[in-house]
Write a protein that holds these residues in place. Structure first.
Motif, short mmCIF file in Angstrom:
data_model
loop_
_atom_site.label_atom_id
_atom_site.label_comp_id
_atom_site.label_asym_id
_atom_site.label_seq_id
_atom_site.Cartn_x
_atom_site.Cartn_y
_atom_site.Cartn_z
N ALA A 1 1.25 -1.02 -0.08
CA ALA A 1 0.15 0.26 0.00
C ALA A 1 0.84 1.26 -0.46
CB ALA A 1 -1.13 0.21 1.13
N SER A 2 0.38 2.11 -1.11
CA SER A 2 1.60 3.34 -0.82
C SER A 2 0.42 4.58 -0.56
CB SER A 2 1.64 3.34 -1.97
OG SER A 2 2.58 2.80 -2.31
N VAL A 3 0.78 5.68 0.11
CA VAL A 3 -0.54 6.50 0.34
C VAL A 3 -0.22 7.50 -1.00
CG1 VAL A 3 -1.04 8.51 2.83
CG2 VAL A 3 -0.20 5.67 2.96
N VAL A 4 -1.08 7.75 -1.26
CA VAL A 4 -1.02 8.42 -1.92
C VAL A 4 -1.23 10.27 -1.38
CG1 VAL A 4 -1.77 9.63 -5.04
CG2 VAL A 4 -1.60 7.57 -3.76
N LYS A 5 -2.47 10.02 -0.70
CA LYS A 5 -2.67 11.77 0.07
C LYS A 5 -3.35 10.63 1.61
CE LYS A 5 -6.55 14.49 0.43
NZ LYS A 5 -8.24 14.11 -0.24
N SER A 6 -3.33 11.94 2.21
CA SER A 6 -3.72 11.67 3.76
C SER A 6 -3.95 12.81 4.56
CB SER A 6 -2.68 10.53 4.23
OG SER A 6 -2.66 10.48 6.04
N ARG A 7 -5.12 13.33 5.37
CA ARG A 7 -5.18 13.68 6.32
C ARG A 7 -4.98 13.97 7.94
NH1 ARG A 7 -11.12 15.66 3.00
NH2 ARG A 7 -10.25 17.10 1.62
N PHE A 8 -4.30 12.26 7.07
CA PHE A 8 -3.98 12.38 9.06
C PHE A 8 -2.57 12.19 8.92
CE2 PHE A 8 -8.06 9.81 7.68
CZ PHE A 8 -8.26 9.86 9.08
N PRO A 9 -1.42 13.19 8.93
CA PRO A 9 -0.02 12.76 9.35
C PRO A 9 0.50 12.15 10.45
CG PRO A 9 -0.79 15.55 9.26
CD PRO A 9 -2.30 14.43 8.94
N ASN A 10 -0.21 12.50 11.05
CA ASN A 10 0.36 11.35 12.40
C ASN A 10 0.08 10.06 12.40
OD1 ASN A 10 1.60 14.00 13.26
ND2 ASN A 10 -0.64 14.71 14.29
N HIS A 11 -0.83 9.49 11.55
CA HIS A 11 -0.69 8.49 11.83
C HIS A 11 -0.51 7.56 10.58
CE1 HIS A 11 -4.25 10.37 14.68
NE2 HIS A 11 -3.85 8.83 15.31
N MET A 12 -0.97 8.16 9.06
CA MET A 12 -0.15 7.98 8.19
C MET A 12 -0.03 8.93 7.22
SD MET A 12 -2.46 4.60 6.56
CE MET A 12 -2.05 3.64 7.24
N PRO A 13 1.03 8.88 7.00
CA PRO A 13 1.73 10.40 7.09
C PRO A 13 1.98 10.58 4.80
CG PRO A 13 3.41 9.37 7.29
CD PRO A 13 2.73 8.58 7.58
N ASP A 14 1.58 11.34 4.02
CA ASP A 14 1.49 11.11 2.92
C ASP A 14 2.92 10.51 2.58
OD1 ASP A 14 -0.14 12.45 2.25
OD2 ASP A 14 0.44 14.85 1.61
N GLY A 15 2.65 9.74 0.97
CA GLY A 15 4.06 9.34 0.82
C GLY A 15 4.57 7.46 1.48
N ASP A 16 3.78 7.47 2.32
CA ASP A 16 3.67 6.45 3.60
C ASP A 16 3.83 5.24 2.64
OD1 ASP A 16 4.58 4.65 5.65
OD2 ASP A 16 2.51 5.14 6.66
N THR A 17 4.46 3.97 2.95
CA THR A 17 4.84 2.41 2.38
C THR A 17 4.17 2.06 3.08
OG1 THR A 17 6.91 2.52 1.34
CG2 THR A 17 5.20 3.19 -0.02
N PHE A 18 3.77 0.44 3.04
CA PHE A 18 3.69 -0.67 4.44
C PHE A 18 2.85 -1.94 3.72
CE2 PHE A 18 -0.51 2.16 4.25
CZ PHE A 18 -1.46 0.66 4.71
N GLU A 19 2.58 -2.41 4.34
CA GLU A 19 2.49 -4.12 3.67
C GLU A 19 1.11 -4.38 3.43
OE1 GLU A 19 2.50 -9.25 4.25
OE2 GLU A 19 3.75 -8.19 4.64
#
Length: 279
Positions: free
Chosen positions: A180-198
């Motif tokens: 999973a790649s975060v394209v956009k997030s309004r949760f910078p403290n929980h799942m910031p933009d650009g974050d990647t994870f399984e």
């Protein structure tokens, strides 16, 4: 000056837009959410009936966006145990809508205007839901200058990502794991933009908290036909400047139709106008 010092953010429900190529695992990812109520537009969920049942979910099959909107209205107003609404995928619903509008307008620009109105109406209802919302979309190639392929984007209305708090692209690796790649997030403290994870529901639960994702849903009664009729009649008695002064026009513009307004809110509008007219 009417500004107020903001308080610490309180996380609301998770409203997520999920897209990826065919076979990336969008449906599998979406139904991992707690107690999913799935509006299935391409019968993709039939392969996961046992998983949905194990998670306390249910499925409604339709490729009509009008039917989907009515189902969302029903979910919104009914007391139930579901915690997540899934629309899988929005691409099919939009395609069927555009086919109907093309037949109606024969390519006239009004078809795009009506498309926007219908999708905005659906989104406004999803916002009102006291549930997690996961809307999936097909992926398609994204091209740059000289038709160079830049990557994958979503197939659908360009404004869709702006409407969600979290936009995630799903890819399947050769190992079979979903990335999973975060394209956009309004949760910078929980799942910031650009974050990647399984991808897994456990990751979301760890980031956002079980209490946010799994708390019981509450229903919202929408305006009755009688309230809508009374409200429309009262609006006809007001000038445009009075509507603006009372803040009525601003509230009305938030909804595609008055039928989608919460009963409590439209009643406040009725009381406000009656109070003004009585003076």
């Amino acid at each position: 000056m009417r500004g107020k010092t903001p308080k610490a953010n309180e996380l609301g429900r998770l409203k997520m837009f999920l897209y990826g190529d065919s076979g990336a695992g969008k449906t599998t990812a979406a139904i991992q959410m707690p107690k999913p109520y799935v509006i299935d537009a391409e019968r993709g969920s039939v392969h996961y009936n046992s998983i949905i049942a194990e998670r306390g979910g249910a499925v409604y099959h339709t490729n009509s966006i009008d039917d989907a909107i009515e189902e969302v209205r029903s979910v919104l107003q009914t007391r139930h145990s579901f915690k997540t609404l899934v629309i899988d995928p929005i691409t099919i619903l939009e395609s069927e809508l555009m086919a109907q509008l093309d037949e109606k307008y024969s390519g006239d620009m009004r078809m795009w205007r009506d498309r926007d109105k219908v999708l905005k109406r659906l989104y406004n209802l999803l916002v009102q839901l006291d549930m997690n919302v996961v809307v999936t979309a097909h992926g398609k190639p994204e091209y740059g200058p000289g038709m160079s392929k830049l990557g994958t984007t979503f197939d659908g209305w360009r404004r869709l990502p702006y409407m969600f708090d979290l936009v995630v692209q799903i890819d399947r690796e050769r190992s079979g794991k979903r990335r999973a790649s975060v394209v956009k997030s309004r949760f910078p403290n929980h799942m910031p933009d650009g974050d990647t994870f399984e991808w897994s529901y456990d990751v979301l639960k760890d980031r956002f908290g079980q209490s946010m994702l799994e708390r019981d849903a509450t229903s919202t009664l929408l305006a009755t036909a009688e309230q809508v009729s009374i409200f429309k009649g009262l609006l006809d008695e007001l000038t445009e400047s009075t509507k603006k002064k009372l803040g009525i026009q601003r509230v009305v513009s938030e909804y595609h139709s008055l039928e989608d307004m919460p009963s409590e809110r439209i009643q406040k509008g009725i009381d406000l106008i009656n109070g003004h007219l009585s003076k």
